[in-house]
Design a protein around this motif. Structure first.
Motif, mmCIF file in Angstrom:
data_model
loop_
_atom_site.group_PDB
_atom_site.id
_atom_site.type_symbol
_atom_site.label_atom_id
_atom_site.label_comp_id
_atom_site.label_asym_id
_atom_site.label_seq_id
_atom_site.Cartn_x
_atom_site.Cartn_y
_atom_site.Cartn_z
ATOM 1 N N HIS A 38 0.780 -1.039 0.035
ATOM 2 C CA HIS A 38 -0.063 0.022 -0.006
ATOM 3 C C HIS A 38 0.858 1.247 0.173
ATOM 4 O O HIS A 38 0.603 2.116 -0.567
ATOM 5 N N SER A 57 -2.433 -2.445 -5.741
ATOM 6 C CA SER A 57 -3.117 -2.387 -4.505
ATOM 7 C C SER A 57 -4.283 -3.691 -4.831
ATOM 8 O O SER A 57 -4.674 -4.355 -3.973
ATOM 9 N N GLN A 58 -4.555 -3.895 -6.240
ATOM 10 C CA GLN A 58 -5.549 -4.955 -6.508
ATOM 11 C C GLN A 58 -4.501 -6.256 -6.476
ATOM 12 O O GLN A 58 -5.153 -7.379 -5.871
ATOM 13 N N ARG A 61 -4.560 -7.003 -2.819
ATOM 14 C CA ARG A 61 -5.913 -7.596 -2.407
ATOM 15 C C ARG A 61 -6.089 -8.963 -2.649
ATOM 16 O O ARG A 61 -6.406 -9.840 -1.815
ATOM 17 N N GLU A 67 -8.152 -5.145 1.301
ATOM 18 C CA GLU A 67 -8.364 -4.129 0.108
ATOM 19 C C GLU A 67 -8.005 -2.605 0.881
ATOM 20 O O GLU A 67 -8.745 -2.250 1.622
ATOM 21 N N HIS A 69 -7.351 1.118 -0.729
ATOM 22 C CA HIS A 69 -7.234 2.034 -1.773
ATOM 23 C C HIS A 69 -6.123 2.882 -1.693
ATOM 24 O O HIS A 69 -5.555 3.261 -0.661
ATOM 25 N N ILE A 87 -11.624 -3.415 4.248
ATOM 26 C CA ILE A 87 -11.786 -2.482 3.262
ATOM 27 C C ILE A 87 -11.435 -0.994 3.471
ATOM 28 O O ILE A 87 -12.239 -0.721 4.563
#
Length: 219
Positions: A38, A57-58, A61, A67, A69, A87
């Motif tokens: 991140h 980031s995906q 995840r 997850e 952002h 999240i």
């Protein structure tokens, strides 16, 4: 970035009794991987490399179940325990030394523009399954109970529980509920008490009139 990594590993060692070594934490804890990638994604986000930052980031995840952002801001010493299903939204901010358990959402309500997600102060604990939704602040040293749904600001040093969440303790002192759920006043009983009191007063007045009437007869 490595200062943040050291602080995150230290946080895990201090708060998770199952952590046996820094090496184990670095290689095997999803929290560390998610936070490390991140911070990389966040730097790319800040220089407007949106696609690359979102791709990182995906991928994080996919491998960790956490997850975050790339726009979110996360301070040192954050510990995401277990982590699956966590999240954290784009405009969320997490202070230093926070602990976040699995299933937590730091999200929005869909009604706000710009700042849409919550801000956690320092040393905040958010229990598993809790939802903190909206652009408000959770004060320093506060605790959000498991499965709570927080929709309003939380003052510092507070404990918040329930759906919707309400503050039950501030500075370790229990907050008195506006409505005591154990001793709810009974309106019927209250009206009966008023009637009985009135009847008692009228009986006294009647007795007084009777005495005055007898005294007049005697005269």
């Amino acid at each position: 970035m490595f200062d943040y990594l050291r602080a995150d590993i230290k946080a895990v060692r201090e708060r998770d009794p199952a952590a046996r070594s820094s090496l184990e934490v670095f290689f095997l804890y999803p929290s560390i991987a998610a936070l490390f990638w991140h911070r990389v994604a966040h730097r790319l986000y800040n220089i407007k490399l949106m696609f690359l930052s979102r791709m990182i980031s995906q991928l994080a995840r996919f491998f960790t179940g956490i997850e975050i952002h790339p726009g979110a801001k996360i301070g040192k010493g954050c510990f995401i325990d277990h982590g699956m299903g966590v999240i954290i939204g784009e405009t969320a901010e997490v202070g230093e030394n926070c602990t976040i358990y699995q299933g937590v959402t730091l999200g929005g309500t869909g009604k706000d523009v710009g700042k849409r997600h919550p801000t956690l102060g320092n040393n905040v604990m958010v229990g598993s399954g809790a939802k903190v939704l909206g652009p408000f602040k959770v004060g320093d040293n506060s605790k959000i109970a498991a499965n709570a749904v927080v929709l309003n600001p939380v003052p510092p040093n507070s404990t918040c529980v329930g759906v919707p969440a309400r503050v039950v303790k501030v500075d370790n002192i229990r907050v008195k509920d506006e409505l005591d759920q154990t001793h709810i006043p009974d309106p019927v009983s209250q009206e009966l008490c008023k009637i009985l009191h009135r009847v008692h007063s009228l009986e006294k007045e009647l007795e007084k009139l009777k005495k005055e009437g007898k005294e007049n007869e005697n005269i």
